[in-house]
Design a protein around this motif. Sequence first.
Motif, mmCIF file in Angstrom:
data_model
loop_
_atom_site.group_PDB
_atom_site.id
_atom_site.type_symbol
_atom_site.label_atom_id
_atom_site.label_comp_id
_atom_site.label_asym_id
_atom_site.label_seq_id
_atom_site.Cartn_x
_atom_site.Cartn_y
_atom_site.Cartn_z
ATOM 1 N N LEU A 65 6.916 4.241 0.728
ATOM 2 C CA LEU A 65 7.918 3.198 0.539
ATOM 3 C C LEU A 65 8.923 3.531 -0.560
ATOM 4 N N ALA A 114 -1.447 -4.407 6.793
ATOM 5 C CA ALA A 114 -0.787 -3.510 5.857
ATOM 6 C C ALA A 114 -1.691 -3.267 4.666
ATOM 7 N N TYR A 145 5.027 -9.674 -1.636
ATOM 8 C CA TYR A 145 4.533 -9.661 -0.267
ATOM 9 C C TYR A 145 3.849 -10.981 0.087
ATOM 10 N N THR A 180 0.160 0.837 7.866
ATOM 11 C CA THR A 180 0.449 -0.404 8.578
ATOM 12 C C THR A 180 0.187 -0.284 10.067
ATOM 13 N N TYR A 220 2.559 4.148 -1.338
ATOM 14 C CA TYR A 220 2.251 4.354 0.081
ATOM 15 C C TYR A 220 1.798 3.067 0.776
ATOM 16 N N LYS A 221 2.064 3.047 2.058
ATOM 17 C CA LYS A 221 1.696 1.904 2.885
ATOM 18 C C LYS A 221 1.158 2.382 4.226
ATOM 19 N N ARG A 256 4.947 -4.804 -7.867
ATOM 20 C CA ARG A 256 4.347 -5.479 -6.723
ATOM 21 C C ARG A 256 3.740 -6.824 -7.123
ATOM 22 N N GLU A 315 10.566 2.367 6.761
ATOM 23 C CA GLU A 315 9.422 2.787 7.588
ATOM 24 C C GLU A 315 9.889 3.561 8.830
ATOM 25 N N GLU A 357 7.578 -4.074 6.807
ATOM 26 C CA GLU A 357 8.199 -4.645 5.607
ATOM 27 C C GLU A 357 9.052 -5.867 5.938
ATOM 28 N N ILE A 374 -1.079 -1.572 0.965
ATOM 29 C CA ILE A 374 -0.026 -1.070 0.088
ATOM 30 C C ILE A 374 -0.680 -0.641 -1.218
#
Length: 587
Positions: free
Chosen positions: A499, A474, A70, A483, A480-481, A416, A505, A393, A476
């Motif tokens: 996610l 966001a 990200y 946003t 889960y996210k 991540r 999304e 995203e 994360i």
Amino acid sequence: MRILVAAIVAFFLVDGEAAPQADPAPARPNFVVMIIDDAAFMDLGAYGGEARTPNIDALAARGALFTRYYSSPLCSPSRAMLLTGMDNHLTGVSTIPEVLPREHEGQPGYTMRLEPGVATLAERLKPLGYRTLMTGKWHLGSGEGDLPKAHGFDRSFALDASGADNWEDKSYMPYYADAPWYEDDVPASLPDDFYSSEFIVDQMMTYMDEGDAEAPFFAYLAFMAVHIPVQAPPEFTANYAGVYDAGWDATRAARWERAKERGYVPADAALAPMPANFRPWDSLPAEEQKLYAARMQVNAGMLEAMDHHVGRLIEHLKSTGRYDNTVFVVTSDNGPEPSRGDTDPRLKFWMDLNGYHLDLEGMGEKGSWAFIGPEWAMAAASPHDKFKFLGSEGGIRVPFIMSGAGLGEGGRVDARAFVTDVAPTLLALAGGGPEPDGAKPMTGRSLVPLLRGETDAVYGPDDAIVIEVSGNAAVIKGDYKLTRNQLPHGDARWRLYDLSKDPGETTDLSASFPEIYDDLSTEYAAYSKRVGVLEVPEGYNSLDEVTRHSLVRQQERYRPYLIGGGIALFAIIAGVVLLWRRRKQKA
């Protein structure tokens, strides 16, 4: 005395031979960090995109290709985080100056420059013996002491703007009067045969060949591809004739299918619907379809042209014996650019005055102002939703490749990672070092254990990655996210997504999982307080702010001419009145 001599001889000799020496310390690796401007997650060939990028693909094949990396949704905050390892608000570059609301101007974290105590990777590597080099886009402050030399770079050729023309030394939008290029922080001109990707690589190779050939180097190449105006040599654009003729709906679906085949998204994952106000491809007249297909061809051609010059850099490193001890990073600052250049008559008027056209003939060549627009940006961001500016995203999930000396070969990393992790990772590979005097600590994490297979993740299920730029945010955490996307492409509402099942999304789970919603909301509140987030005013719209800032800049730029013109006009009117009165008196 004899005993002392014997002791010395015994120290250096064993059985009449020289005593074995300790192994020399391993050479510190060179670093080549290449950042693409506005590239989507699947734009590169290694990720399944249409553009031919064999040189970057080869780097991915011998290193690590990340699928859950990200960045931020805008360029300057991403670059600040990449170069410092710190959250964007802590660097002073919370957003970009073009969209900064009045309420935030000059506030801590919103000065739009690297603030005191913020040390760049260049400043951290120099004490370790590194030569520090930079070419390309800077956009991290414009005042005295804000350019690369003041932040640890020995040599630099930098553009201090959000973008510029790729063929000529000129501005690309009304916000800027010109293209502010600097060499070692001194105003500089471009060569007559300038093309951005070629020049950025040429200049870097020149800097690499200067100075101590034995010293390790940190080379930061900030490409202008594929930022607007999208421009490419015609021989590269020609490679995509017909590729995009079926339009953005078809391209978007095709990338979605390739994403499922490659395992980027679950086989049953839904593709986010196109926004209701976006144009279906079939609704465009045939001539307009040709225009838009050609623009996307140039976009792919610009990526290929960049990769071609990346290949030249790689060959140069091989020919000089430095390739094997070099670590490469390839990434993008944010997702694809949705802005259009054909809907605002004021922009069209400015283009006419500055030698730009939007025509099919010569698309992408000198004088052309090409763009891809929001529908192609949605297609490019597939299998994800939305694009640059937003916390979706498609705005923040971008390509990230690391390969080279001391790293594993040919792996895909689904764990991540975040843009603040780049600097601490490279510093760790260099052997670390003391904190520069007065430097604030990094907030990112080293990815070295992950790259070397020592761990499966550096962010556990209870660790949150939090991003905020101009109200687009966001959180994360695990699968889960949470946003929030601002106007003009969002509605400033918070939404919750899983996610692992829904990377597009498409389904808001806020009502279904209130406890998770509350947990991620708490994470955001704690983050906001910790780093000093200033919430945007009610009704904030980034497009409106760009327009406001551009008008203010133009008024400041042309005020002397307007004042002079007003004085001249007043003098003319006064003269006419005086002449009229004299004639009347004579009559």
